[in-house]
Design a protein around this motif. Structure first.
Motif, mmCIF file in Angstrom:
data_model
loop_
_atom_site.group_PDB
_atom_site.id
_atom_site.type_symbol
_atom_site.label_atom_id
_atom_site.label_comp_id
_atom_site.label_asym_id
_atom_site.label_seq_id
_atom_site.Cartn_x
_atom_site.Cartn_y
_atom_site.Cartn_z
ATOM 1 N N ALA A 1 17.332 67.005 125.565
ATOM 2 C CA ALA A 1 17.194 67.254 124.124
ATOM 3 C C ALA A 1 18.514 67.008 123.403
ATOM 4 N N ARG A 2 19.598 67.466 123.990
ATOM 5 C CA ARG A 2 20.911 67.283 123.374
ATOM 6 C C ARG A 2 21.326 65.817 123.377
ATOM 7 N N LEU A 37 17.118 66.974 119.829
ATOM 8 C CA LEU A 37 15.700 67.308 119.788
ATOM 9 C C LEU A 37 15.501 68.737 120.282
ATOM 10 N N SER A 38 14.343 69.287 119.999
ATOM 11 C CA SER A 38 14.037 70.621 120.517
ATOM 12 C C SER A 38 13.577 70.511 121.958
ATOM 13 N N ASN A 39 13.751 71.590 122.700
ATOM 14 C CA ASN A 39 13.275 71.614 124.083
ATOM 15 C C ASN A 39 11.768 71.383 124.144
ATOM 16 N N ARG A 40 11.064 71.922 123.160
ATOM 17 C CA ARG A 40 9.607 71.768 123.126
ATOM 18 C C ARG A 40 9.212 70.300 122.952
ATOM 19 N N THR A 41 9.978 69.579 122.152
ATOM 20 C CA THR A 41 9.680 68.159 121.937
ATOM 21 C C THR A 41 9.864 67.371 123.221
ATOM 22 N N LYS A 64 16.866 70.768 128.491
ATOM 23 C CA LYS A 64 17.890 71.122 127.507
ATOM 24 C C LYS A 64 18.906 69.989 127.334
#
Length: 220
Positions: A174-175, A180-184, A171
């Motif tokens: 991503a930030r 970005l998304s967590n999945r990415t 998380k």
């Protein structure tokens, strides 16, 4: 354990680092000792001596004090902090002429009065990088990893790996990388492990440590 941790500190660590008494290495370190430090990996007194000399070449003044000692049977951990004057090159960092405060953790094992394992982690690269405001050299990291493994990581994957080694969660990564998304981010991590042919984070750390570029990740 025949040698008490306090004796090890008094007769080995403090003379070695504060008095630059390199002879104590041969007195305490076993010929086949497993040596892993922020800067070198190898076996025996010669590797530890190389590590110590490398640091002394970079710092004209170097002094530490032991903050905490933890031990269980033959295993030990030393936590220390210190001061140093940066007057020589170290890693990719040229002399800053600055006094720094650093910390280090040393863990290992003693058998039959000899050190058979000496593993240390120092935050000296990070402290120096902050002092000089040096960015992560992603190009050098990408090139080095390709030479070592034959695989090429992308810039984003290197940035993700950098934050992973610094302990960032998916998380937070991503930030930090621009929303970005967590999945990415999870996908980046899986791609890194697949490309470098490792299955676990521990295997990944070992591979990067052996490549000699771990300090670049930890220095900024």
């Amino acid at each position: 354990m025949s040698i008490k941790p306090e004796e090890l500190a008094r007769e080995f660590l403090l003379p070695l680092w504060n008095e630059r008494s390199m002879d104590v290495i041969d007195n305490f370190v076993a010929p086949t000792a497993d040596i892993k430090t922020t800067f070198f990996i190898g076996q025996g007194p010669s590797t530890l001596r190389k590590n110590v000399q490398y640091i002394f070449n970079a710092f004209s003044f170097f002094e530490l004090e032991i903050d905490e000692i933890i031990h269980y049977n033959d295993k030990y951990i030393f936590k220390w902090s210190g001061s140093a004057l940066h007057t020589g090159p170290i890693l990719n960092i040229q002399p800053t002429g600055k006094n720094i405060r650093f910390s280090e953790i040393v863990s290992g094992e003693i058998k039959e009065n000899s050190i058979v394992s000496y593993h240390s982690f120092s935050d000296i690269p990070r402290v120096l990088a902050q002092a000089d405001n040096l960015p992560l050299d992603t190009g050098q990291v990408i090139t080095t990893i390709k030479v070592i493994t034959g695989k090429r990581l992308t810039i984003r994957e290197v940035e993700c790996l950098h934050l992973w080694f610094k302990g960032f969660s998916i998380k937070d990564t991503a930030r930090t990388l621009g929303g970005l998304s967590n999945r990415t981010v999870q996908s980046f991590r899986e791609n890194i492990k697949r490309k470098l042919n490792v299955e676990t984070y521990q295997e990944l750390c070992s591979l990067i440590q052996k490549s000699g570029i771990m300090p670049f990740f930890l220095s900024c």
